[in-house]
Design a protein around this motif. Structure first.
Motif, short mmCIF file in Angstrom:
data_model
loop_
_atom_site.label_atom_id
_atom_site.label_comp_id
_atom_site.label_asym_id
_atom_site.label_seq_id
_atom_site.Cartn_x
_atom_site.Cartn_y
_atom_site.Cartn_z
N ASP A 1 -7.58 5.09 -5.01
CA ASP A 1 -6.52 4.14 -4.67
C ASP A 1 -6.55 2.92 -5.58
O ASP A 1 -5.51 2.36 -5.92
CB ASP A 1 -6.66 3.70 -3.21
CG ASP A 1 -5.82 4.54 -2.26
OD1 ASP A 1 -5.32 5.60 -2.69
OD2 ASP A 1 -5.68 4.16 -1.09
N GLN A 2 -7.75 2.48 -5.97
CA GLN A 2 -7.85 1.33 -6.86
C GLN A 2 -7.24 1.64 -8.23
O GLN A 2 -6.67 0.77 -8.88
CB GLN A 2 -9.30 0.89 -7.01
CG GLN A 2 -9.85 0.19 -5.76
CD GLN A 2 -9.15 -1.12 -5.49
OE1 GLN A 2 -9.45 -2.14 -6.11
NE2 GLN A 2 -8.20 -1.12 -4.56
N LEU B 1 0.82 -1.22 0.00
CA LEU B 1 0.00 0.00 0.00
C LEU B 1 0.85 1.27 0.00
O LEU B 1 0.63 2.18 -0.81
CB LEU B 1 -0.95 -0.02 1.21
CG LEU B 1 -1.89 -1.23 1.32
CD1 LEU B 1 -2.79 -1.08 2.54
CD2 LEU B 1 -2.72 -1.38 0.05
N ALA B 2 1.82 1.35 0.90
CA ALA B 2 2.64 2.56 0.98
C ALA B 2 3.47 2.79 -0.29
O ALA B 2 3.50 3.91 -0.82
CB ALA B 2 3.54 2.51 2.22
N PRO B 3 4.14 1.75 -0.83
CA PRO B 3 4.90 2.00 -2.07
C PRO B 3 4.04 2.48 -3.24
O PRO B 3 4.53 3.21 -4.10
CB PRO B 3 5.51 0.62 -2.37
CG PRO B 3 5.62 -0.05 -1.04
CD PRO B 3 4.40 0.41 -0.28
N LEU B 4 2.76 2.08 -3.26
CA LEU B 4 1.89 2.49 -4.36
C LEU B 4 1.13 3.77 -4.06
O LEU B 4 0.32 4.22 -4.88
CB LEU B 4 0.90 1.36 -4.69
CG LEU B 4 1.52 0.07 -5.22
CD1 LEU B 4 0.45 -0.96 -5.55
CD2 LEU B 4 2.38 0.34 -6.45
N ASP C 1 -5.35 5.71 1.29
CA ASP C 1 -6.74 5.64 1.72
C ASP C 1 -7.24 4.19 1.81
O ASP C 1 -8.45 3.97 1.91
CB ASP C 1 -7.65 6.42 0.75
CG ASP C 1 -7.51 7.92 0.92
OD1 ASP C 1 -7.20 8.34 2.03
OD2 ASP C 1 -7.70 8.64 -0.07
N SER C 2 -6.35 3.22 1.76
CA SER C 2 -6.74 1.82 1.83
C SER C 2 -6.38 1.26 3.21
O SER C 2 -5.22 1.33 3.63
CB SER C 2 -6.04 1.01 0.73
OG SER C 2 -6.44 1.48 -0.54
N VAL C 3 -7.38 0.72 3.91
CA VAL C 3 -7.21 0.31 5.30
C VAL C 3 -7.94 -1.01 5.56
O VAL C 3 -8.81 -1.42 4.79
CB VAL C 3 -7.74 1.39 6.27
CG1 VAL C 3 -6.98 2.70 6.09
CG2 VAL C 3 -9.23 1.62 6.07
N GLU D 1 4.00 5.22 -7.38
CA GLU D 1 4.40 6.52 -6.84
C GLU D 1 5.73 6.42 -6.11
O GLU D 1 6.53 7.35 -6.13
CB GLU D 1 3.32 7.05 -5.89
CG GLU D 1 2.05 7.47 -6.59
CD GLU D 1 1.14 8.30 -5.71
OE1 GLU D 1 1.54 8.64 -4.57
OE2 GLU D 1 0.02 8.62 -6.15
N GLY D 2 5.97 5.29 -5.43
CA GLY D 2 7.23 5.04 -4.77
C GLY D 2 7.98 3.92 -5.47
O GLY D 2 7.88 3.76 -6.68
N SER D 3 8.70 3.12 -4.69
CA SER D 3 9.40 1.98 -5.29
C SER D 3 8.38 0.88 -5.56
O SER D 3 7.50 0.61 -4.75
CB SER D 3 10.49 1.48 -4.34
OG SER D 3 9.92 1.11 -3.09
#
Length: 438
Positions: free
Chosen positions: A234-235, A179-182, A186-188, A248-250
């Motif tokens: 988020d999807q 979740l964080a790398p992408l 807002d996904s929980v 967005e990240g690695s």
């Protein structure tokens, strides 16, 4: 052109009694979001691009992405025996436990009962571990790798395995590795996280009126197979990664691993052609489709559809049960890429359809197979305890039975099949599940 889709969305939601819908389209890298209706009929809060929906079994692909990341890191392999990683695991069949591989969990082919109960009361940190401790009581329906049958329990076990190997809580692992790398902020998984955000409520139709459901529909022990809440925004981030490899990240996993997840690793009956890791694979016309969907007790539904060869992705989130999601996907394929289903072939009817009549047990419900003239009627009967919770009934399926033992809907599309295992057990394979005859 999307004005026509917005009209379809508005009219379809109203006609099908769906309170709220969010649609995301990734078209050659350009994102489009369309919404209609409300997150809850009790509040009237409008659905927006940030409204959280329960995405149900689309969560399985998130769990699988975390598993493939661990494989890339060398923590285990697809053909590692599960018992090596979880020495305390028990299954009802000791030989099956010895044969069970990580790939069997990813491809719905572990062979043990796939639809199991949840503990909605337990949101403690040990909920997943305690659920897995009861797997020794699950019937072993067929040997690992023999038949692909949709398995919530298999993905639950995979999530537990990943958490144990990584030395993290499952939700923490998914957040850190996927979740964080992408950028999916807002996904929980937890209701106490969702309550601080705009969140959709599942609905049932009572006397023709969509009414907020009396249950949340989620539990902590089902997190790996269906517990994620996510927004359409988020999807789209998730679709962008699995379609184009962009993050967005690695990136959580490399391009070759991502493509490996989208290749068939086991054959399966209609309406699919194969199962990836664990993407569901088929064709619409000549177009290759990589997809997954989710259904939280017919209260909230999701669709995630990728067309890698056409650079197109569509996601649909609804807070009520209907066929609107597939209808939106079909509209996008036809109007954005000119993709239509192939015409159905003529099929010889089965000479003695009464041979398949009876009851087929899925555990949470039974499929009652009857016949009305030339039609086979499959009526799902929920267990009484689930009815008592206020969960809506599952839809009845009407189909014809061909000499090839395939069930086809009125449009000629294969929707299921009857089969017999090597030990003589008869199954109805429908909804991706192999349900034994009782």
């Amino acid at each position: 052109m999307l004005d026509a889709l917005q009209e379809l969305l508005d009219d379809g939601a109203r006609e099908m009694n769906v309170p709220g819908v969010a649609v995301g389209i990734l078209d050659r890298g350009t994102e489009h979001v369309l919404t209609t209706g409300v997150a809850s009929t009790a509040t009237g809060a409008p659905v927006t691009a940030d409204t959280l929906f329960a995405i149900g079994s689309t969560s399985k692909t998130v769990t699988a992405t975390a598993a493939m990341r661990l494989i890339e890191q060398g923590a285990f392999e697809l053909d590692t025996r599960v018992a090596e990683l979880l020495p305390d695991l028990r299954l009802a069949d000791a030989e099956a436990l010895d044969q069970l591989l990580v790939r069997h969990l990813l491809t719905h082919s572990g062979g043990f009962l796939g639809d199991i109960d949840d503990d909605a009361e337990d949101w403690g940190p040990d909920a997943l571990r305690k659920s897995i401790a009861g797997f020794g009581e699950l019937p072993q329906l067929f040997p690992p790798g023999a038949i692909a049958s949709y398995s919530n329990s298999g993905l639950r076990l995979l999530g537990h395995l990943c958490a144990v190997v990584a030395g993290r809580g499952f939700e923490e692992l998914i957040t850190e590795s996927v979740l964080a790398p992408l950028g999916m902020t807002d996904s929980v998984y937890f209701p106490w996280e969702a309550i601080t955000r705009p969140v959709a409520t599942g609905h049932v139709v009572v006397d023709g009126v969509a009414t907020p459901a009396p249950v949340w529909g989620l539990a902590r022990d089902l997190a790996p197979e269906g517990g994620l809440l996510s927004s359409v925004r988020d999807q789209l981030r998730y679709a962008r990664f699995h379609l184009r490899g962009e993050a967005e990240g690695s990136a959580p996993i490399g391009d070759e691993t991502r493509r490996t997840m989208q290749r068939a690793h086991i054959e399966v009956g209609p309406p699919l052609e194969g199962i990836g890791l664990p993407w569901l694979l088929t064709h619409v016309g000549d177009a290759r489709v990589v997809r997954h969907g989710g259904n939280i007790s017919n209260l909230q539904l999701s669709e995630m559809v990728l067309l890698p060869d056409h650079d197109l992705a569509v996601t649909v989130l609804t807070n009520g049960a209907s066929g609107l999601g597939p209808q939106v996907v079909s509209w996008c394929l036809e109007n954005l890429r000119g993709i239509r289903p192939a015409p159905a072939d003529d099929v010889e009817p089965h000479p003695s359809p009464d041979d398949v009549l009876g009851r087929y047990d899925v555990n949470l419900w039974q499929n009652v197979v009857t016949r009305e003239q030339d039609e086979i009627v499959i009526t799902p009967e929920l267990r009484q305890d689930l009815i008592d919770l206020g969960l809506p009934s599952l839809p009845t399926v009407r189909a014809t039975l061909g000499a090839d033992l395939l069930l086809r809907d009125p449009d000629g599309r294969a929707v299921g099949r009857f089969l017999t295992a090597a030990d003589g057990t008869e199954f109805l394979h429908m909804g991706l599940r192999a349900a034994p005859r009782i």
